[in-house]
Design a protein around this motif. Structure first.
Motif, PDB file in Angstrom:
ATOM      1  N   GLU A 176       0.828  -1.221   0.000  1.00  0.00           N
ATOM      2  CA  GLU A 176       0.000   0.000   0.000  1.00  0.00           C
ATOM      3  C   GLU A 176       0.849   1.252   0.000  1.00  0.00           C
ATOM      4  N   ASP A 177       0.485   2.185  -0.890  1.00  0.00           N
ATOM      5  CA  ASP A 177       1.143   3.489  -0.882  1.00  0.00           C
ATOM      6  C   ASP A 177       0.678   4.282   0.334  1.00  0.00           C
ATOM      7  N   LEU A 178       1.517   5.209   0.772  1.00  0.00           N
ATOM      8  CA  LEU A 178       1.059   6.145   1.799  1.00  0.00           C
ATOM      9  C   LEU A 178       0.005   7.054   1.180  1.00  0.00           C
ATOM     10  N   PRO A 179      -0.980   7.495   1.961  1.00  0.00           N
ATOM     11  CA  PRO A 179      -2.009   8.394   1.413  1.00  0.00           C
ATOM     12  C   PRO A 179      -1.388   9.686   0.882  1.00  0.00           C
ATOM     13  N   LEU A 180      -2.068  10.272  -0.068  1.00  0.00           N
ATOM     14  CA  LEU A 180      -1.633  11.566  -0.612  1.00  0.00           C
ATOM     15  C   LEU A 180      -1.589  12.596   0.505  1.00  0.00           C
ATOM     16  N   GLY A 181      -0.592  13.451   0.462  1.00  0.00           N
ATOM     17  CA  GLY A 181      -0.497  14.514   1.456  1.00  0.00           C
ATOM     18  C   GLY A 181       0.319  14.135   2.680  1.00  0.00           C
ATOM     19  N   TRP A 182       0.692  12.851   2.803  1.00  0.00           N
ATOM     20  CA  TRP A 182       1.525  12.439   3.930  1.00  0.00           C
ATOM     21  C   TRP A 182       2.982  12.775   3.616  1.00  0.00           C
ATOM     22  N   PRO A 183       3.817  12.978   4.652  1.00  0.00           N
ATOM     23  CA  PRO A 183       5.248  13.167   4.396  1.00  0.00           C
ATOM     24  C   PRO A 183       5.808  11.982   3.626  1.00  0.00           C
ATOM     25  N   ARG A 184       6.798  12.264   2.790  1.00  0.00           N
ATOM     26  CA  ARG A 184       7.442  11.191   2.010  1.00  0.00           C
ATOM     27  C   ARG A 184       8.635  10.638   2.802  1.00  0.00           C
ATOM     28  N   PRO A 185       8.772   9.332   2.881  1.00  0.00           N
ATOM     29  CA  PRO A 185       9.904   8.763   3.624  1.00  0.00           C
ATOM     30  C   PRO A 185      11.233   8.979   2.901  1.00  0.00           C
ATOM     31  N   SER A 186      12.322   8.944   3.675  1.00  0.00           N
ATOM     32  CA  SER A 186      13.663   9.038   3.094  1.00  0.00           C
ATOM     33  C   SER A 186      14.019   7.758   2.357  1.00  0.00           C
ATOM     34  N   HIS A 187      13.661   6.630   2.950  1.00  0.00           N
ATOM     35  CA  HIS A 187      13.855   5.334   2.307  1.00  0.00           C
ATOM     36  C   HIS A 187      12.933   4.315   2.965  1.00  0.00           C
ATOM     37  N   ALA A 188      12.896   3.122   2.394  1.00  0.00           N
ATOM     38  CA  ALA A 188      12.002   2.085   2.935  1.00  0.00           C
ATOM     39  C   ALA A 188      12.753   0.762   3.014  1.00  0.00           C
ATOM     40  N   ILE A 189      12.427  -0.020   4.035  1.00  0.00           N
ATOM     41  CA  ILE A 189      12.946  -1.389   4.150  1.00  0.00           C
ATOM     42  C   ILE A 189      11.777  -2.300   3.805  1.00  0.00           C
ATOM     43  N   PRO A 190      11.840  -2.956   2.638  1.00  0.00           N
ATOM     44  CA  PRO A 190      10.684  -3.753   2.207  1.00  0.00           C
ATOM     45  C   PRO A 190      10.579  -5.082   2.944  1.00  0.00           C
ATOM     46  N   GLY A 191       9.362  -5.613   2.979  1.00  0.00           N
ATOM     47  CA  GLY A 191       9.133  -6.941   3.530  1.00  0.00           C
ATOM     48  C   GLY A 191       7.985  -7.572   2.766  1.00  0.00           C
ATOM     49  N   LYS A 192       7.695  -8.846   3.072  1.00  0.00           N
ATOM     50  CA  LYS A 192       6.628  -9.539   2.336  1.00  0.00           C
ATOM     51  C   LYS A 192       5.253  -8.987   2.697  1.00  0.00           C
ATOM     52  N   VAL A 193       5.030  -8.760   3.971  1.00  0.00           N
ATOM     53  CA  VAL A 193       3.707  -8.343   4.440  1.00  0.00           C
ATOM     54  C   VAL A 193       3.686  -6.868   4.820  1.00  0.00           C
ATOM     55  N   VAL A 194       4.732  -6.447   5.515  1.00  0.00           N
ATOM     56  CA  VAL A 194       4.827  -5.018   5.877  1.00  0.00           C
ATOM     57  C   VAL A 194       6.144  -4.464   5.358  1.00  0.00           C
ATOM     58  N   ARG A 195       6.182  -3.138   5.227  1.00  0.00           N
ATOM     59  CA  ARG A 195       7.458  -2.479   4.966  1.00  0.00           C
ATOM     60  C   ARG A 195       7.645  -1.416   6.051  1.00  0.00           C
ATOM     61  N   PHE A 196       8.892  -1.000   6.200  1.00  0.00           N
ATOM     62  CA  PHE A 196       9.204   0.044   7.172  1.00  0.00           C
ATOM     63  C   PHE A 196       9.638   1.282   6.409  1.00  0.00           C
ATOM     64  N   ASP A 197       8.805   2.318   6.446  1.00  0.00           N
ATOM     65  CA  ASP A 197       9.159   3.601   5.843  1.00  0.00           C
ATOM     66  C   ASP A 197       9.946   4.404   6.878  1.00  0.00           C
ATOM     67  N   VAL A 198      11.112   4.875   6.455  1.00  0.00           N
ATOM     68  CA  VAL A 198      12.018   5.557   7.389  1.00  0.00           C
ATOM     69  C   VAL A 198      12.093   7.039   7.038  1.00  0.00           C
ATOM     70  N   PHE A 199      11.850   7.879   8.033  1.00  0.00           N
ATOM     71  CA  PHE A 199      11.921   9.334   7.879  1.00  0.00           C
ATOM     72  C   PHE A 199      13.135   9.815   8.665  1.00  0.00           C
ATOM     73  N   MET A 200      14.206  10.146   7.952  1.00  0.00           N
ATOM     74  CA  MET A 200      15.414  10.623   8.629  1.00  0.00           C
ATOM     75  C   MET A 200      15.187  12.068   9.078  1.00  0.00           C
ATOM     76  N   ILE A 201      15.638  12.375  10.297  1.00  0.00           N
ATOM     77  CA  ILE A 201      15.440  13.720  10.846  1.00  0.00           C
ATOM     78  C   ILE A 201      16.700  14.541  10.617  1.00  0.00           C
ATOM     79  N   SER A 202      16.531  15.720  10.072  1.00  0.00           N
ATOM     80  CA  SER A 202      17.676  16.603   9.859  1.00  0.00           C
ATOM     81  C   SER A 202      18.216  17.054  11.207  1.00  0.00           C
TER      82      SER A 202
END
Ligand SMILES: C[S@@+](CC[C@H](N)C(=O)[O-])C[C@H]1O[C@@H](n2cnc3c(N)ncnc32)[C@H](O)[C@@H]1O
Length: 211
Positions: A176-202
């Protein structure tokens, strides 16, 4: 959000049984997806706030890796389950050291996070139902009946981004894509059932770095 409680959730949360030991053996490793997403690299052991504690499984895995983990749960029934499970775990020599690294709070992360500091904030809101095995289906059904949906997940994510020193990890259905208007992640760690979207903090700013 919380709805009518139509189930007996006894033993829904358990850090001492076979399933917890299995989780320790198979998931409690630094190369697993959640550990990589949370930044357990090069010997780093970040402090973590789990803003959506739920059954406490992710928090348990991260505490087993050595992190101090603060768990926040707003559902009174789920919080009571977690509290009882942690008390049991503190009395079990096999997992007492892990449980001792877990601190449980009751309330809404959207406000509580403003008063906390952590390297990593984990956000895992209730997701839309998906097809799965009968066991998972039943467990998800019970959890959903207990806590309801999380229609305010974007607010929780924003509060997490404002709180985290290093990164926010958002657990999301793999396809599933993140809904429109949500912050975009810096990168993602994929998995079969779930993925982990990572938001790096400046550094020095409560904002998400550019992808
Ligand atoms: C999908 S479950 C999390 C499962 C958890 N990651 C685990 O490993 O067991 C989501 C939980 O987060 C809680 N929750 C959602 N939004 C929250 C918020 N803003 N503050 C506190 N708890 C929240 C819900 O009540 C629910 O129990």
């Amino acid at each position: 959000m919380e709805g009518a409680i139509a189930v007996n959730p006894r033993a829904l949360v358990d850090f001492t049984g076979d399933a917890a030991f299995h989780r320790l053996r198979t998931s409690g490793r630094r190369r697993e997806a959640i550990a990589r997403a949370a930044g357990f690299t090069g010997g780093a052991t970040p402090s973590v706030v789990d803003a959506t504690a739920g059954l406490g499984r992710d928090a348990f895995v991260l505490a087993a890796l050595g992190s101090q983990v603060t768990l926040i749960e707003r559902s009174p029934a789920m919080h009571a389950e977690l509290d009882a499970a942690l008390t049991r775990a503190l009395g079990d020599p096999e997992v007492a050291a892990v449980a001792a690294r877990m601190t449980l709070m009751h309330g809404d992360s959207r406000t509580i996070l403003a008063g906390l500091h952590a390297d990593v904030v984990l956000v895992d809101p209730m997701h839309p139902p998906r097809r799965k095995s009968a066991l998972v289906k039943q467990e998800m059904r019970i959890t959903r009946e207990l806590v309801g949906d999380d229609p305010d997940a974007l607010e929780t994510l924003r509060a997490a981004i404002a709180c985290a020193r290093k990164r926010v990890v958002l657990k999301w259905p793999a396809r599933e894509d993140l809904p429109l208007g949500w912050p975009r992640p810096s990168h993602a760690i994929p998995g079969k059932v779930v993925r982990f979207d990572v938001f790096m903090i400046s550094p020095g700013a409560a904002s998400v770095s550019a992808p």
